[in-house]
Design a protein around this motif. Structure first.
Motif, short mmCIF file in Angstrom:
data_model
loop_
_atom_site.label_atom_id
_atom_site.label_comp_id
_atom_site.label_asym_id
_atom_site.label_seq_id
_atom_site.Cartn_x
_atom_site.Cartn_y
_atom_site.Cartn_z
N PHE A 40 11.68 0.95 -28.90
CA PHE A 40 13.09 1.25 -29.15
C PHE A 40 13.64 2.30 -28.17
O PHE A 40 14.73 2.83 -28.39
N ARG A 41 12.92 2.55 -27.11
CA ARG A 41 13.38 3.54 -26.12
C ARG A 41 14.68 3.04 -25.49
O ARG A 41 14.73 1.94 -24.95
N PRO A 42 15.72 3.87 -25.55
CA PRO A 42 16.99 3.44 -24.96
C PRO A 42 16.97 3.59 -23.44
O PRO A 42 16.12 4.30 -22.89
N PRO A 43 17.92 2.94 -22.76
CA PRO A 43 18.00 3.14 -21.31
C PRO A 43 18.32 4.61 -21.01
O PRO A 43 18.96 5.29 -21.81
N PRO A 90 22.42 3.94 -32.00
CA PRO A 90 22.05 2.59 -32.44
C PRO A 90 20.54 2.36 -32.38
O PRO A 90 19.97 1.71 -33.26
N GLU A 91 19.88 2.94 -31.36
CA GLU A 91 18.42 2.77 -31.25
C GLU A 91 17.69 3.50 -32.37
O GLU A 91 16.70 2.98 -32.91
N ALA A 104 18.11 1.44 -35.46
CA ALA A 104 17.27 0.24 -35.42
C ALA A 104 15.79 0.60 -35.63
O ALA A 104 15.08 -0.11 -36.35
N LEU A 105 15.34 1.69 -35.02
CA LEU A 105 13.95 2.11 -35.21
C LEU A 105 13.71 2.51 -36.66
O LEU A 105 12.69 2.15 -37.25
N ALA A 106 14.65 3.24 -37.25
CA ALA A 106 14.51 3.61 -38.66
C ALA A 106 14.39 2.38 -39.55
O ALA A 106 13.55 2.33 -40.45
N ALA A 107 15.21 1.37 -39.27
CA ALA A 107 15.16 0.13 -40.06
C ALA A 107 13.82 -0.57 -39.86
O ALA A 107 13.22 -1.08 -40.83
N ALA A 108 13.32 -0.59 -38.63
CA ALA A 108 12.03 -1.23 -38.36
C ALA A 108 10.89 -0.48 -39.05
O ALA A 108 9.96 -1.10 -39.59
N TYR A 154 16.03 10.10 -34.82
CA TYR A 154 16.56 10.55 -33.53
C TYR A 154 15.97 11.90 -33.14
O TYR A 154 15.65 12.13 -31.96
N ALA A 155 15.81 12.80 -34.10
CA ALA A 155 15.19 14.09 -33.80
C ALA A 155 13.77 13.89 -33.26
O ALA A 155 13.34 14.57 -32.33
N MET A 156 13.05 12.92 -33.83
CA MET A 156 11.71 12.61 -33.33
C MET A 156 11.81 12.05 -31.91
O MET A 156 11.02 12.42 -31.04
N MET A 157 12.78 11.18 -31.66
CA MET A 157 12.94 10.59 -30.33
C MET A 157 13.18 11.68 -29.28
O MET A 157 12.66 11.59 -28.16
N GLN A 158 13.94 12.70 -29.62
CA GLN A 158 14.15 13.82 -28.71
C GLN A 158 12.83 14.57 -28.48
O GLN A 158 12.47 14.88 -27.35
#
Length: 196
Positions: A130-133, A149-150, A153-157, A172-176
């Motif tokens: 789910f890594r965004p551009p 949105p990513e 979507a990752l949370a839903a997955a 999103y905090a984890m993604m950062q």
């Protein structure tokens, strides 16, 4: 402007206000926040800690992280998945961690879900898919989203795979934190002692 939101430290490096004054947060920002994490244990730990952080400050969790690592067997997925009611009681009595029954239960549930993903590419494969551009670095904190949105979507997955306490903002905090997105302000010091 980022210049108004950055603080120049005694070392001459520019950091965002949240990481400028507390030595623990400054070290975390300089050496860990945004560094890629691609292993199962590391991702499981970040996901658990982001869940425990919900409603609290990140500084609180970071100060308690050594105790969390001891209490949760260094976030070994198989060990946490094997926890039973006696382990939950032990954790609820551990003053070194956040003693919230739902969050502790979520860590155990998420360990089971992480094990379940091993047959399907594993937690790292799912998360990083789910890594965004790449996008330009933000010039102000107003440009930094709390969810995308990513992340939704990752949370839903993750929820579909059996995870709990994984809303889009937490994700999103984890993604950062794991380097999937770069939300360092333009002009801020870079990771591991480099300048942006």
């Amino acid at each position: 402007m980022a210049g108004d939101e950055l603080v120049i430290g005694a070392d001459g490096r520019a950091r965002p206000r949240w990481a400028a004054h507390d030595p623990l947060l400054r070290d975390y920002y300089d050496h860990e926040w945004g560094a890629p994490v691609t292993d199962e244990r590391g991702l499981f730990e970040r996901l658990c800690l982001e869940g425990f952080q919900s409603g609290l400050s990140w500084a609180t969790i970071l100060r308690k992280r050594p105790a969390f690592r001891r209490a949760f067997d260094d976030f070994d997925v198989d060990r946490v998945a094997a926890y039973g009611s006696a382990d939950v009681d032990r954790l609820l009595g551990d003053e070194g961690i956040v003693r919230n029954r739902r969050k502790i239960g979520a860590a155990v549930t998420n360990a089971h879900a992480t094990r379940g993903l091993r047959e399907h590419g594993g937690l790292p494969g799912l998360v990083w898919s789910f890594r965004p551009p790449a996008r330009p670095r933000p010039v102000s904190t107003a440009e930094i989203p709390t969810r995308t949105p990513e992340s939704a979507a990752l949370a839903a997955a993750l929820r579909a795979a059996g995870f709990v306490f994984v809303g889009p903002t937490t994700v999103y905090a984890m993604m950062q934190a794991i380097g999937m997105v770069d939300d360092r302000l333009e002009g801020a010091a870079g990771l591991l002692g480099t300048d942006a």
